[in-house]
Design an enzyme around this catalytic site. Sequence first.
Site, mmCIF file in Angstrom:
data_model
loop_
_atom_site.group_PDB
_atom_site.id
_atom_site.type_symbol
_atom_site.label_atom_id
_atom_site.label_comp_id
_atom_site.label_asym_id
_atom_site.label_seq_id
_atom_site.Cartn_x
_atom_site.Cartn_y
_atom_site.Cartn_z
ATOM 1 N N ASP A 18 0.847 -1.194 0.000
ATOM 2 C CA ASP A 18 0.000 0.000 0.000
ATOM 3 C C ASP A 18 0.889 1.253 0.000
ATOM 4 O O ASP A 18 2.069 1.190 0.350
ATOM 5 C CB ASP A 18 -0.876 -0.062 1.265
ATOM 6 C CG ASP A 18 -1.705 1.168 1.458
ATOM 7 O OD1 ASP A 18 -2.109 1.790 0.462
ATOM 8 O OD2 ASP A 18 -1.959 1.516 2.632
ATOM 9 N N ASP A 20 -0.399 5.021 0.890
ATOM 10 C CA ASP A 20 -0.641 6.007 1.948
ATOM 11 C C ASP A 20 -0.472 5.382 3.326
ATOM 12 O O ASP A 20 -1.128 4.416 3.679
ATOM 13 C CB ASP A 20 -2.051 6.599 1.810
ATOM 14 C CG ASP A 20 -2.187 7.352 0.511
ATOM 15 O OD1 ASP A 20 -1.285 8.146 0.204
ATOM 16 O OD2 ASP A 20 -3.161 7.119 -0.217
ATOM 17 N N PHE A 26 0.931 10.173 4.663
ATOM 18 C CA PHE A 26 -0.327 10.899 4.476
ATOM 19 C C PHE A 26 -0.686 11.687 5.742
ATOM 20 O O PHE A 26 -0.997 12.878 5.693
ATOM 21 C CB PHE A 26 -1.426 9.877 4.144
ATOM 22 C CG PHE A 26 -2.797 10.440 3.913
ATOM 23 C CD1 PHE A 26 -3.252 10.690 2.620
ATOM 24 C CD2 PHE A 26 -3.653 10.700 4.972
ATOM 25 C CE1 PHE A 26 -4.532 11.199 2.395
ATOM 26 C CE2 PHE A 26 -4.926 11.205 4.756
ATOM 27 C CZ PHE A 26 -5.367 11.458 3.462
ATOM 28 N N PHE A 52 -9.480 5.473 10.759
ATOM 29 C CA PHE A 52 -8.823 5.468 9.446
ATOM 30 C C PHE A 52 -9.065 6.798 8.740
ATOM 31 O O PHE A 52 -8.142 7.421 8.221
ATOM 32 C CB PHE A 52 -9.351 4.300 8.598
ATOM 33 C CG PHE A 52 -8.714 4.246 7.240
ATOM 34 C CD1 PHE A 52 -7.423 3.778 7.076
ATOM 35 C CD2 PHE A 52 -9.401 4.694 6.121
ATOM 36 C CE1 PHE A 52 -6.817 3.743 5.832
ATOM 37 C CE2 PHE A 52 -8.808 4.666 4.868
ATOM 38 C CZ PHE A 52 -7.507 4.187 4.727
ATOM 39 N N LYS A 127 -9.102 -3.702 -3.345
ATOM 40 C CA LYS A 127 -7.846 -4.453 -3.307
ATOM 41 C C LYS A 127 -8.067 -5.957 -3.177
ATOM 42 O O LYS A 127 -7.147 -6.739 -3.403
ATOM 43 C CB LYS A 127 -6.963 -3.948 -2.161
ATOM 44 C CG LYS A 127 -6.511 -2.521 -2.352
ATOM 45 C CD LYS A 127 -5.600 -2.054 -1.232
ATOM 46 C CE LYS A 127 -5.281 -0.570 -1.402
ATOM 47 N NZ LYS A 127 -4.459 -0.040 -0.309
ATOM 48 N N ASP A 138 -1.974 -0.345 5.860
ATOM 49 C CA ASP A 138 -2.264 0.196 7.200
ATOM 50 C C ASP A 138 -3.746 0.153 7.539
ATOM 51 O O ASP A 138 -4.117 0.419 8.689
ATOM 52 C CB ASP A 138 -1.791 1.653 7.305
ATOM 53 C CG ASP A 138 -2.523 2.557 6.340
ATOM 54 O OD1 ASP A 138 -2.476 2.280 5.122
ATOM 55 O OD2 ASP A 138 -3.168 3.521 6.792
HETATM 56 C C1 LIG Z 1 -10.306 11.138 3.747
HETATM 57 C C2 LIG Z 1 -9.200 10.219 3.806
HETATM 58 C C3 LIG Z 1 -8.819 9.668 2.665
HETATM 59 N N1 LIG Z 1 -7.839 8.828 2.696
HETATM 60 C C4 LIG Z 1 -7.537 8.334 1.386
HETATM 61 C C5 LIG Z 1 -6.136 8.401 0.962
HETATM 62 C C6 LIG Z 1 -6.133 7.384 -0.092
HETATM 63 O O1 LIG Z 1 -6.507 7.938 -1.322
HETATM 64 C C7 LIG Z 1 -7.143 6.400 0.393
HETATM 65 C C8 LIG Z 1 -6.489 5.349 1.219
HETATM 66 O O2 LIG Z 1 -5.772 4.603 0.382
HETATM 67 P P1 LIG Z 1 -5.068 3.272 0.867
HETATM 68 O O3 LIG Z 1 -4.720 2.608 -0.432
HETATM 69 O O4 LIG Z 1 -6.058 2.485 1.681
HETATM 70 O O5 LIG Z 1 -3.888 3.698 1.666
HETATM 71 O O6 LIG Z 1 -8.013 7.061 1.229
HETATM 72 C C9 LIG Z 1 -7.247 8.451 3.849
HETATM 73 O O7 LIG Z 1 -6.344 7.614 3.861
HETATM 74 N N2 LIG Z 1 -7.608 9.031 5.025
HETATM 75 C C10 LIG Z 1 -8.580 9.927 5.015
HETATM 76 O O8 LIG Z 1 -8.927 10.483 6.065
HETATM 77 MG MG MG Z 2 -2.944 3.129 3.401
#
Ligand SMILES: Cc1cn([C@H]2C[C@H](O)[C@@H](COP(=O)(O)O)O2)c(=O)[nH]c1=O
Ligand code: MG
Length: 191
Positions: A18, A20, A26, A52, A127, A138
């Site tokens: 993954d 983020d 992030f 999350f 996924k 995560d």
């Molecule tokens: C609002 C919000 C969004 N995200 C987003 C960031 C990514 O585009 C996906 C998560 O992607 P992953 O492949 O599961 O890592 O959601 C986030 O992570 N957190 C948030 O608060």
């Molecule tokens: Mg992630």
Amino acid sequence: MSKKIGLMAEKRLRVLVDMDQVIADFEGYFLSQFRSKYPNDPFVPLEERNTFYLGDQYDGMSDDMHDKVRSIYHAEGFFRDLPEIEGALDALKEMSEMKGVDVFICSSPLFDYTYSPKEKIILARDKTLVNGHILIDDRVDIKGACTDPTWQHVLFTACHNKNIKVKGKKRLENWTDGSWKTLIEDFQKRL
Ligand SMILES: Cc1cn([C@H]2C[C@H](O)[C@@H](COP(=O)(O)O)O2)c(=O)[nH]c1=O
Ligand SMILES: [Mg+2]
């Protein structure tokens, strides 16, 4: 994909990683951008993040918080400029050079498609449909159309999941203590 070596088919381990909060920070980058754009607003320190989605902790803080939070991660360049989670790039480079291991970055796009798809690499909203042996991610609950995905989920520790007890899943705490290598080697032995 298996490669034929003479008559023997080499078994290859497919590792999905993954992006983020596993490779790219992030949460940390969101917080630094949010605090610099809205210095007078309340915020959630990383030690207190426990959901999350950011909105689950932020949105109730004030009437305009929903829009303020999204103005940060919907901004052009947000995903492009995310800093690395410490050690991730070295670990992934080394992992991809391991004999018999194929590494793929597997990331979900935001629901707002303006910038995140262009600034990410391989995208899969679901996924569970991606074929691999391991998914390092995560997110605690990875659900989708396939209830029996091919991969085993390894939970990468992040601020929002650090206090959640997960049964029957391995955790990877970081990319820096070398434990990722033992994990990959253990999976290879079981191929
Ligand atoms: C609002 C919000 C969004 N995200 C987003 C960031 C990514 O585009 C996906 C998560 O992607 P992953 O492949 O599961 O890592 O959601 C986030 O992570 N957190 C948030 O608060
Ligand atoms: Mg992630």
